[in-house]
Design an enzyme around this catalytic site. Structure first.
Site, PDB file in Angstrom:
ATOM      1  N   LYS A  32       0.824  -1.218   0.000  1.00 40.20           N
ATOM      2  CA  LYS A  32       0.000   0.000   0.000  1.00 40.20           C
ATOM      3  C   LYS A  32       0.853   1.261   0.000  1.00 40.20           C
ATOM      4  O   LYS A  32       0.499   2.242  -0.658  1.00 40.20           O
ATOM      5  CB  LYS A  32      -0.963   0.015   1.187  1.00 40.20           C
ATOM      6  CG  LYS A  32      -0.322   0.276   2.538  1.00 40.20           C
ATOM      7  CD  LYS A  32      -1.351   0.457   3.624  1.00 40.20           C
ATOM      8  CE  LYS A  32      -0.669   0.668   4.970  1.00 40.20           C
ATOM      9  NZ  LYS A  32       0.115   1.902   5.034  1.00 40.20           N
ATOM     10  N   THR A  33       1.978   1.254   0.720  1.00 47.93           N
ATOM     11  CA  THR A  33       2.853   2.437   0.738  1.00 47.93           C
ATOM     12  C   THR A  33       3.400   2.713  -0.654  1.00 47.93           C
ATOM     13  O   THR A  33       3.493   3.859  -1.083  1.00 47.93           O
ATOM     14  CB  THR A  33       4.010   2.237   1.744  1.00 47.93           C
ATOM     15  OG1 THR A  33       3.469   1.930   3.025  1.00 47.93           O
ATOM     16  CG2 THR A  33       4.864   3.488   1.840  1.00 47.93           C
ATOM     17  N   ASP A 224      -3.498   7.889   4.383  1.00 47.45           N
ATOM     18  CA  ASP A 224      -2.988   6.550   4.689  1.00 47.45           C
ATOM     19  C   ASP A 224      -3.669   6.033   5.952  1.00 47.45           C
ATOM     20  O   ASP A 224      -4.066   6.803   6.817  1.00 47.45           O
ATOM     21  CB  ASP A 224      -1.472   6.639   4.887  1.00 47.45           C
ATOM     22  CG  ASP A 224      -0.806   5.273   4.924  1.00 47.45           C
ATOM     23  OD1 ASP A 224      -1.441   4.284   4.508  1.00 47.45           O
ATOM     24  OD2 ASP A 224       0.354   5.189   5.375  1.00 47.45           O
ATOM     25  N   GLU A 225      -3.790   4.704   6.074  1.00 45.01           N
ATOM     26  CA  GLU A 225      -4.357   4.056   7.273  1.00 45.01           C
ATOM     27  C   GLU A 225      -5.711   4.670   7.644  1.00 45.01           C
ATOM     28  O   GLU A 225      -5.959   5.037   8.807  1.00 45.01           O
ATOM     29  CB  GLU A 225      -3.379   4.175   8.462  1.00 45.01           C
ATOM     30  CG  GLU A 225      -1.982   3.637   8.193  1.00 45.01           C
ATOM     31  CD  GLU A 225      -1.903   2.123   8.189  1.00 45.01           C
ATOM     32  OE1 GLU A 225      -2.971   1.473   8.164  1.00 45.01           O
ATOM     33  OE2 GLU A 225      -0.777   1.595   8.180  1.00 45.01           O
ATOM     34  N   GLN A 255      -7.312  -4.428   9.781  1.00 45.59           N
ATOM     35  CA  GLN A 255      -6.243  -3.976  10.674  1.00 45.59           C
ATOM     36  C   GLN A 255      -6.668  -2.761  11.488  1.00 45.59           C
ATOM     37  O   GLN A 255      -5.832  -1.978  11.930  1.00 45.59           O
ATOM     38  CB  GLN A 255      -4.978  -3.668   9.863  1.00 45.59           C
ATOM     39  CG  GLN A 255      -4.417  -4.889   9.157  1.00 45.59           C
ATOM     40  CD  GLN A 255      -3.102  -4.613   8.449  1.00 45.59           C
ATOM     41  OE1 GLN A 255      -2.101  -4.291   9.085  1.00 45.59           O
ATOM     42  NE2 GLN A 255      -3.108  -4.743   7.131  1.00 45.59           N
ATOM     43  N   ARG A 617       2.509 -10.056  10.650  1.00 50.18           N
ATOM     44  CA  ARG A 617       3.826  -9.419  10.745  1.00 50.18           C
ATOM     45  C   ARG A 617       4.914 -10.402  10.311  1.00 50.18           C
ATOM     46  O   ARG A 617       6.035 -10.004  10.033  1.00 50.18           O
ATOM     47  CB  ARG A 617       4.138  -8.990  12.193  1.00 50.18           C
ATOM     48  CG  ARG A 617       3.224  -7.946  12.837  1.00 50.18           C
ATOM     49  CD  ARG A 617       2.979  -6.747  11.980  1.00 50.18           C
ATOM     50  NE  ARG A 617       1.757  -6.926  11.192  1.00 50.18           N
ATOM     51  CZ  ARG A 617       1.459  -6.244  10.104  1.00 50.18           C
ATOM     52  NH1 ARG A 617       2.297  -5.340   9.640  1.00 50.18           N
ATOM     53  NH2 ARG A 617       0.337  -6.464   9.448  1.00 50.18           N
TER      54      ARG A 617
END
Length: 777
Positions: A32-33, A224-225, A255, A617
């Site tokens: 996504k980044t 973002d997020e 998330q 993770r």
């Protein structure tokens, strides 16, 4: 366009479709980044002006990394004008420009949580309220919650439901405390972190002309997020996007784990209702983890009802099954985890930094710290005491704050008698009482004391206060001519802080002295960078950066080869080759509801999302562990394995061979279970003893300090070539960034600017008269 070549089809579509509202649903490890970064670069390539693009993140680290990536595509000279940063840093920037209309100075102080709680304690004392009843943490949390819901002090007092709740927790006067807190912040010219959002909403609500100015300015908004945004952030975004509607939000509802901070999963779930003419892009390929880990995580999160549908998959290798450890006690759990790290690290040649131990609560770390120490395994606690929260650092930073904003009462109270200058607690209490009565800052009362003496002080005390005031005034005069480093170094010396710390020759004292040196080194680096890049390098600019550091913007510790210990909440956004998720027991993970209340479906779903975050993770190997017995509040409890273990498809688990695990599986294929069995109490196993690391050696610490000073001296002797000799195409060397290639040189001597690409630091635009570039060839 080369930057599009490495994208998969879903990523490419999310990058190139830049008009109108867009929802990018980004599964764990799906890049996504990368998509957000390339979308901004694509906007710039399509002709959008960098000053008209607003990109909001949750950490300074994320914003910095994205900006550096964009600079490699479009150039530093373009990327530097992007409005990119955290919510708090961007809105602080807007508020500093518009502060006057809200009755605040443009140099307002930003209070951190410690400052806020200190002020609350002061107010409780003045209202004669007992801290045991009105716990400062609880009061601070209630005020924070109100601000994030856009409830001002008058609205708080008029809300019957809120007042009724405060009565039920036996804190009926929180409304009064909130009102006084708000008043004293304004007198001190200060805002806390929540104010940066609340005041921005008030600014846009009450000043439509200012809102219109920023609506017209920002042609494109990217967030973002998005699943982590609260109501206050949601409303600001909605207001800013109301004119152009070019809003792109990126996030993953699976998330969303920060409801305790006010985050609302509804913001991402309802995006499509908020913006009917939207586009949806799903990033479903996980590039981080093995197929086994991705499939296991999917099998768990599928149990949640409230979610946006997506099919996350991985084309990485199948990978090992997730190993489950069953321990008799929590102590044995620590031993099993440490033993597995030790064995696999030696056998498979992993580094210690390839391992993370994730737990639900901070209190669990002790067991694993002890077990790692016994095996001589190096570790670090992530999210421990920040460098900027250490006493000696807070003391010096408080002096800086006071010089920039003398109305800052919390900074003044911290430093007025440090180093000791005979101004005690009684004097300070009298000054504070007089200041409150006169509705002014403590510093203003001090300045008037020689003439008015509102606090009724004796001549000796007045003389000491005058000396303190004159010292601060002297520092303020230097702000007109000195850069950040010159002023910071001068303050550290003249206040006596350096001398006070230097006297203490214990290892702890040397460490504190080194910390101050490290802070000053950081300020010097900030000053040099700002000078070379032609940006503001005053102490106030440095303090703005420090005040807005987030949880993930801690010390630079990336190069240390240590096992990482952290809470699952802290792990979001990180990745490790090997991840241990420990304490997988009912009422621990998922956590027990507070106060014995019945857990809601929403709270269980968030706990499940938290487990999903923990599991994803892991890149190569994931481990789950639980104990059958655990000490809680001094009492030995019997524990059941977490329901989340039971929810994983059995094909992806490597179960322990022993038969007394505590639950029985119906079938390895279906992942079903017959039910729980209560484990029998057993004696904890004996773990092998190991010697503890030797205590720190004061002689070695002195030697290290000398080495630091020598390295600094060598850096100061780095000479550059004549700026007029620097030309495009040359390879040059910079004392900090290393070797780089000159892309172009602009301007005329002595104000020549060079754009240089450094492989280790990215693209930089430097003023050659300050940059000291050495020609290599």
């Amino acid at each position: 366009m080369s930057y599009l070549d490495g994208l998969n089809d879903a990523q490419r579509q999310a990058v190139i479709n830049i008009e109108g509202p867009s929802l990018v649903i980004a599964g764990a490890g799906s890049g996504k980044t990368r998509v957000l970064t390339f979308r901004i670069a694509h906007l710039l390539q399509k002709g959008a002006k960098p000053g008209n693009i607003l990109a909001l993140t949750f950490t300074n680290k994320a914003a910095k990394e994205m900006k550096e990536r964009i600079a490699t595509i479009v150039g530093q000279s373009t990327a530097r004008y992007l409005w990119m940063g955290t919510f708090h840093s961007i809105f602080a920037r807007i508020l500093r420009t518009e502060a006057e209309v809200l009755g605040f100075p443009s140099n307002f102080t930003i209070y951190d949580s410690a400052d806020s709680k200190s002020l609350i304690r002061t107010i409780l004392k003045s209202m004669q309220l007992d801290e045991k009843t009105y716990k400062p943490n609880v009061v601070a949390s209630r005020i924070s919650s109100a601000k994030n819901s856009l409830i001002t002090p008058p609205a708080y007092q008029q809300n019957a439901q809120i007042m009724e709740y405060d009565m039920s927790i036996r804190m009926p006067r929180i409304a009064e405390i909130y009102k006084e807190y708000d008043k004293r912040c304004k007198i001190a010219g200060a805002m806390d972190f929540d104010d940066l959002l609340l005041k921005t909403n008030i600014l846009f609500r009450d000043h439509k002309d200012i809102l219109a100015k920023y609506q017209q300015k920002f042609d494109y908004l990217l967030v973002d997020e998005y699943q982590d945004t609260n109501f206050s952030q949601y409303l600001i975004i909605k207001n800013l996007a109301a004119q152009h509607h070019n809003l792109c939000v990126v996030g993953d509802d699976a998330q969303s784990i920060y409801s305790f901070r006010g985050a609302r999963i509804e913001n991402i779930l309802n995006f499509q209702k908020d913006y009917p003419k939207h586009q949806v892009f799903k990033l479903e390929q996980n590039y981080r983890s093995t197929q086994t880990i991705v499939n296991a995580a999917n099998s768990v999160i599928a149990k949640n009802k409230r979610q946006l549908q997506k099919n996350v998959f991985s084309e990485n290798s199948g990978g090992n099954r997730i190993k489950v450890f069953s321990a008799l006690t929590d102590n044995e759990e620590g031993y099993l985890v440490a033993n597995e790290i030790s064995e696999t690290q030696m056998r498979k040649h992993y580094r210690f930094q390839d391992y993370a131990i994730l737990y639900r609560t901070n209190a669990q770390s002790r067991i694993f710290e002890e077990a790692l120490r016994k095996r001589n395994i190096p570790y670090k606690i992530y999210g421990g005491l920040s460098f900027y929260q250490r006493k000696e650092i807070k003391d010096l930073l408080s002096y800086f704050r006071l010089v920039i904003n003398p109305k800052d009462n919390e900074a003044l109270k911290r430093v007025i008698n440090y180093p000791a200058r005979g101004i005690g607690a009684t004097t300070l209490a009298k000054l504070e009482q007089a200041a409150v009565a006169r509705t002014e800052s403590i510093y203003e009362t001090i300045q008037k004391s020689p003439y008015e003496n509102a606090a009724g002080l004796n001549k000796g005390t007045l003389a000491k206060l005058t000396a303190f005031s004159e010292m601060i005034s002297q520092f303020q005069e230097k702000t007109l001519t000195a850069d950040a480093y010159e002023l910071a170094n001068y303050i550290a010396t003249q206040t006596g802080i350096m001398k006070d710390l230097y006297r203490d020759q214990t290892p702890e004292g040397l460490s504190r002295f080194e910390n101050i040196q490290e802070l000053l080194n950081g300020i010097q680096e900030f000053t040099i960078n700002a000078r070379e890049e032609g940006t503001a390098n005053a102490l106030g600019n440095y303090m703005e950066d420090v005040a807005l550091l987030t949880d993930q913007d801690g010390e630079k510790d990336e190069d240390l080869d240590k096992v990482t210990l952290m809470t699952v909440h802290s792990s979001k956004g990180l990745e490790f080759k090997n991840v241990f998720i420990v304490g997988m027991e009912e009422n621990l993970f998922p956590s027990a509801p507070k106060g014995g209340a019945n857990p809601s479906i929403e709270s269980f779903e968030e706990e499940r999302r938290l487990f999903y975050v923990a599991l994803t993770r892991a890149e190569e190997n994931a481990y789950l562990s639980f104990a059958k017995q655990r000490y809680r509040w001094g009492k030995l409890d019997f524990c059941n394995p977490s329901r989340f273990i039971l929810e994983i498809d059995g094909r992806y688990l490597d179960m322990p061979e022993e038969n007394g695990m505590g639950f029985e599986r119906e079938s390895p294929q279906t992942g079903g279970y017959a039910g729980f069995r209560k484990p029998q109490a057993q004696e904890p196993p004996q773990t092998p003893a190991a010697s503890r690391p030797a205590n720190a050696n004061p002689q070695l610490m002195n030697q290290k300090l000398m080495q630091l000073r020598e390295a600094k001296k060598q850096n100061q002797n780095f000479d550059g070539d004549d700026p007029r000799d620097i030309q495009a195409g040359m390879t040059v060397e910079h004392q900090r960034f290393g070797k780089g290639k000159v892309q172009q040189v602009d301007g005329t001597f002595p104000n020549l600017k060079a754009t240089v690409f450094f492989p280790n630091a990215g693209q930089k635009q430097l003023l050659l008269k300050f940059a000291k570039l050495r020609i290599v060839h």
